[in-house]
Scaffold this motif. Structure first.
Motif, PDB file in Angstrom:
ATOM      1  N   GLN A   1       0.834  -1.203   0.000  1.00 34.37           N
ATOM      2  CA  GLN A   1       0.000   0.000   0.000  1.00 34.37           C
ATOM      3  C   GLN A   1       0.875   1.262   0.000  1.00 34.37           C
ATOM      4  N   GLU A   2       1.953   1.225  -0.779  1.00 33.70           N
ATOM      5  CA  GLU A   2       2.878   2.357  -0.917  1.00 33.70           C
ATOM      6  C   GLU A   2       3.696   2.654   0.344  1.00 33.70           C
ATOM      7  N   LYS A   3       3.704   1.727   1.306  1.00 34.54           N
ATOM      8  CA  LYS A   3       4.466   1.901   2.549  1.00 34.54           C
ATOM      9  C   LYS A   3       5.557   0.834   2.613  1.00 34.54           C
ATOM     10  N   PRO A   4       6.790   1.205   2.986  1.00 29.12           N
ATOM     11  CA  PRO A   4       7.875   0.222   3.069  1.00 29.12           C
ATOM     12  C   PRO A   4       7.739  -0.684   4.294  1.00 29.12           C
ATOM     13  N   VAL A   5       7.869  -1.980   4.044  1.00 28.46           N
ATOM     14  CA  VAL A   5       7.784  -3.002   5.083  1.00 28.46           C
ATOM     15  C   VAL A   5       9.054  -3.838   5.017  1.00 28.46           C
ATOM     16  N   LEU A   6       9.616  -4.165   6.188  1.00 20.86           N
ATOM     17  CA  LEU A   6      10.864  -4.924   6.259  1.00 20.86           C
ATOM     18  C   LEU A   6      10.612  -6.375   6.644  1.00 20.86           C
ATOM     19  N   PHE A   7      11.372  -7.268   6.024  1.00 18.94           N
ATOM     20  CA  PHE A   7      11.401  -8.683   6.356  1.00 18.94           C
ATOM     21  C   PHE A   7      12.825  -8.964   6.814  1.00 18.94           C
ATOM     22  N   THR A   8      13.005  -9.220   8.105  1.00 20.39           N
ATOM     23  CA  THR A   8      14.331  -9.422   8.677  1.00 20.39           C
ATOM     24  C   THR A   8      14.484 -10.897   9.035  1.00 20.39           C
ATOM     25  N   PHE A   9      15.465 -11.558   8.415  1.00 20.54           N
ATOM     26  CA  PHE A   9      15.649 -12.993   8.575  1.00 20.54           C
ATOM     27  C   PHE A   9      16.790 -13.314   9.542  1.00 20.54           C
TER      28      PHE A   9
END
Length: 157
Positions: A109-117
């Motif tokens: 939705q135009e917002k940055p989201v992080l996936f941290t592994f």
């Protein structure tokens, strides 16, 4: 007088470029990405919420499937329990780009989201805390995608 005016316009155009380029991306120096990126662990696989262990007792659960698509991108797919009621959380395959070792960023939705592994889990969080609400959009009943999911060898698709 004309040279002074041209100089002022040039300065204003440059400063406008700087402010727009840093508003929605992970805050890393571009030189880190262009010179060398730390080795990344294998992120492919399936990750599940805590409720998955008790799925036979009717607990809700959320699963995350991750596949590498290129050297620097992954595809993230979110699905959840569908046997008794409608799914809690869903997200169609979404591309995410590596922004540093073991951290990927997607736009939801135009917002940055992080996936941290890590070796055993993935944590999903918004880049900016004020955007946390976006992670509720993909879930029902007040649930959220935000949080940690543990790696599993089970096939959850």
């Amino acid at each position: 007088m004309g040279l002074l005016l041209a100089g002022l316009i040039s300065c204003n155009q440059q400063s406008g470029k700087e402010t727009t380029s840093t508003t929605s991306t992970y805050d890393l120096a571009d030189s880190n990405m262009s010179q060398s990126v730390e080795p990344t662990q294998a992120v492919n696989g399936n990750y599940v919420s805590e409720g998955y262990q008790n799925r036979s007792k009717g607990y809700d659960w959320v699963g995350i499937s991750v596949e590498t698509t290129t050297d620097s991108t992954i595809s993230v797919y979110v699905h959840s329990r569908t046997d008794v009621k409608k799914p809690t959380c869903t997200l169609d395959p979404t591309p995410a780009k590596r922004v540093k070792a073991n951290v990927y960023q997607a736009l939801l939705q135009e917002k940055p989201v992080l996936f941290t592994f890590s070796d055993t889990s993935v944590t999903i969080s918004p880049l900016n805390q004020q955007d946390e609400g976006i992670l509720h959009y993909y879930c029902s009943g007040g649930a959220t995608l935000a949080g940690s999911y543990h790696k599993t060898s089970d096939q959850i698709k």
